[in-house]
Design a protein around this motif. Structure first.
Motif, PDB file in Angstrom:
ATOM      1  N   VAL A  55      10.497 -14.310  38.224  1.00 60.20           N
ATOM      2  CA  VAL A  55      11.734 -13.854  37.591  1.00 60.20           C
ATOM      3  C   VAL A  55      11.680 -12.338  37.493  1.00 60.20           C
ATOM      4  CG1 VAL A  55      13.156 -13.899  35.507  1.00 60.20           C
ATOM      5  CG2 VAL A  55      12.004 -15.986  36.269  1.00 60.20           C
ATOM      6  N   LEU A  56      12.754 -11.687  37.943  1.00 59.23           N
ATOM      7  CA  LEU A  56      12.892 -10.232  37.847  1.00 59.23           C
ATOM      8  C   LEU A  56      14.213  -9.967  37.149  1.00 59.23           C
ATOM      9  CD1 LEU A  56      12.270  -9.892  41.636  1.00 59.23           C
ATOM     10  CD2 LEU A  56      10.666  -8.902  40.014  1.00 59.23           C
ATOM     11  N   THR A  57      14.188  -9.213  36.058  1.00 61.33           N
ATOM     12  CA  THR A  57      15.436  -9.004  35.324  1.00 61.33           C
ATOM     13  C   THR A  57      15.393  -7.696  34.538  1.00 61.33           C
ATOM     14  OG1 THR A  57      16.872  -9.907  33.577  1.00 61.33           O
ATOM     15  CG2 THR A  57      14.535 -10.414  33.404  1.00 61.33           C
ATOM     16  N   ASP A  58      16.582  -7.141  34.285  1.00 57.91           N
ATOM     17  CA  ASP A  58      16.632  -5.982  33.386  1.00 57.91           C
ATOM     18  C   ASP A  58      16.897  -6.441  31.953  1.00 57.91           C
ATOM     19  OD1 ASP A  58      19.213  -6.762  33.748  1.00 57.91           O
ATOM     20  OD2 ASP A  58      19.919  -4.868  34.612  1.00 57.91           O
ATOM     21  N   GLY A  59      16.987  -7.767  31.748  1.00 51.41           N
ATOM     22  CA  GLY A  59      17.156  -8.306  30.402  1.00 51.41           C
ATOM     23  C   GLY A  59      15.912  -9.065  29.971  1.00 51.41           C
ATOM     24  N   ARG A  60      16.109 -10.079  29.135  1.00 47.99           N
ATOM     25  CA  ARG A  60      15.011 -10.920  28.675  1.00 47.99           C
ATOM     26  C   ARG A  60      14.602 -11.884  29.776  1.00 47.99           C
ATOM     27  NH1 ARG A  60      13.998 -12.830  22.794  1.00 47.99           N
ATOM     28  NH2 ARG A  60      15.032 -11.090  21.852  1.00 47.99           N
TER      29      ARG A  60
END
Lengths: 363, 181
Positions: free
Chosen positions: B53-58
């Motif tokens: 998982v890659l995200t700018d959030g949680r």
């Protein structure tokens, strides 16, 4: 001056082991079992470099009794295992409780009962919070939900164990053990020896009486006094270290209770329920399950229309939630077992069902 | 932004190392990341999968029900694991072992990764060719960044393999670029 934390990309097992070292652990005894073998492997590599002791015992029964011995002599000591191995340690753990010995155990829970499998599970909740062998003793139980928390909680467990003279269990699972995430490591440092005036060891007989570490109390009143002392410490711990986190809507219709890896899945489900279904949902995530965060759960139960518990077991943690809720709202359970994990979609669907039944959502 | 990448292949193809590299590279460019493996107990020849998982959030759940992209390294991966890919998602396929192009409501990048590795003369760069194609195909990271993270991950004694790995990353990226046209 405190050193800066270094950010690394690391597995849960490695973060746990390094957390132990950062917390002052210099003595590790264990016996291999999947899914936590990376912890003893890491300790075998690292502890000798810093003047510590790593020893692979001949069984879990031996390992926990080595923990008993080291703790009696004043060492910061730790063992790690997974479900069947923790089950084997129960007798020794009870002796640690009876002798009021600070020590740290980590349980990377796998599917069971029996030899089970190596998949993720949370079916040792009772074993951790109710088990701990026979007698009135209980383990203070910490429930991390990320690699960072595995590291931080394991490090912190040693101070908690010393403060309450009681074993502390870090309760995680096979996913948290094997997954990798960024983690900011607490710098290693040499801590002063723990203050344990009761510990056994070489001493000058003119200075003090010899110390005896023991859990055999023949006199009923003496044994009862031990149990009362433990109980008083648990009451104190409930006041001082009960910990939890909350996430989601500030005016929830549905409350979700979950810990550990289940709480990770629920975080995603809470975001979906709030953003896509318009069902206002809040996650209450215990970081300690003994002591249990009864108050926040009870307080939210007054205000929500329904509660949902998500756990990787057929229903253990849910009992503590129901004890906290005390009938203030209906409590549903989404429980998976045997290494299976609910999807985010499964959780969202259960949120929808609970909201429908409570009359707070349309079809 | 949230990318859920699922990878599958035979033990020994470097599935998990490749997955760790992508997650680590994501961390290095400032994203929140997780890497979660499921693999069989055999040392080699078993089956390996992982979810990144890659995200700018949680990050939230480290598992994925409907991945937004996939890297599938052998025919079994395409047969058994392709179905949950989201509509319009990106499927990177090792076409050296999977000659038939999977059909569906998704973008496909056919990357002859074994052939590229053979041409480079280092069969262990198969996974790098696929990562290069994925990185360029999603546009999430530059292969130079991936190479930088690989260098940081590798022990010094393996740095002599960096040129081959960089070469494979670039060859893969050239194919990946075509998916973004």
């Amino acid at each position: 001056m405190s050193q800066q934390r270094r950010k690394v990309f690391i597995s849960g097992n490695e973060a746990t082991a390094e957390g132990g070292i950062a917390g002052g652990c210099r003595h590790f005894f264990g016996y291999p079992i999947t899914p936590q073998n990376k912890i003893p492997e890491y300790m075998a590599e690292e502890l000798p470099k810093i003047g510590g002791v790593y020893l692979q015992a001949e069984s879990e029964v031996a390992a926990i009794n080595m923990v008993y011995g080291a703790a009696s002599a004043g060492a910061r000591v730790m063992t790690t295992s997974s479900s069947p191995g923790i089950a084997l340690m129960q007798e020794g753990l009870s002796y640690c409780l009876g002798s009021e010995l600070p020590c740290v155990l980590v349980n990377m829970v796998r599917g069971g009962p029996g030899l089970g499998n190596i998949g993720p599970a949370q079916s040792d909740y009772w074993l951790a919070t109710r088990g701990c062998g026979h007698g009135d003793g209980r383990c203070i139980t910490l429930t991390p939900y990320s690699v960072q928390e595995l590291h931080d909680f394991t490090a912190g467990a040693f101070e908690i164990a010393d403060r309450y003279r009681n074993p502390v269990m870090v309760l995680a699972d096979a996913i948290l053990a094997s997954m990798m995430e960024p983690c900011e490591l607490i710098p290693r440092r040499d801590l002063p020896a723990p203050d344990r005036p009761w510990a056994v060891g070489p001493h000058d007989p003119d200075q003090r009486e010899r110390n005896i570490v023991n859990s055999l109390w023949v006199e009923f009143d003496v044994m009862e006094a031990v149990s009362q002392r433990l109980e008083e410490r648990y009451r104190q711990a409930a006041e001082e270290i009960t910990d939890w986190d909350e996430f989601g809507s500030d005016e929830p219709q549905v409350m979700i209770c979950a810990y550990g890896i289940s709480a990770r899945i629920c975080e995603s489900a809470v975001m979906q329920a709030n953003d896509e279904l318009g069902i206002r949902t809040r996650l209450i995530r215990p970081k300690t399950v003994f002591p249990f965060p009864t108050e926040p759960i009870r307080s939210w139960a007054e205000r929500v229309d329904a509660a949902l518990v998500v756990e990787l077991s057929m229903g253990q943690f849910v009992e503590d939630v129901r004890l906290a809720v005390e009938g203030r709202c209906p409590v549903d359970l989404l429980g998976r077992a045997g290494g299976n994990v609910p999807t985010v979609g499964d959780v969202v669907e259960k949120i929808r069902e609970a909201a429908l039944r409570a009359g707070v959502a349309r079809v | 932004m949230r990318e859920e990448l699922f990878m599958a292949g035979l033990g020994g193809q470097g599935v998990n190392l490749a997955g760790q590299l992508i997650a680590r590279a994501g961390m290095d460019i400032g994203l929140n990341v997780s890497w979660f493996p499921i693999y069989s107990p055999e040392v080699r020849g078993g089956y390996s999968t992982c979810t990144i998982v890659l995200t700018d959030g949680r990050v939230g759940s480290p598992t994925s029900e409907h991945p937004t992209s996939m890297i599938l390294m052998d025919p079994t991966a395409v047969e058994n694991f392709a179905a949950p890919l989201v509509r319009g998602g990106l499927m990177v396929v090792n076409s050296s072992l999977v000659p038939e192009r999977p059909e569906g409501d998704f973008r496909v990048l056919m990357v002859p990764a074994n052939d590229i590795a053979a041409e480079i003369g280092n069969e262990r760069t198969v996974n790098m060719a696929l990562i290069g194609a994925w990185a360029a195909g999603t546009g999430l990271m530059d292969v130079e960044d991936v190479a930088g993270s690989l260098r940081a991950m590798l022990p010094e004694r393996h740095h002599r393999h960096m040129p081959d790995n960089e070469n494979a990353l670039k060859r893969g990226a050239e194919i990946g670029e075509t998916a973004r046209l």
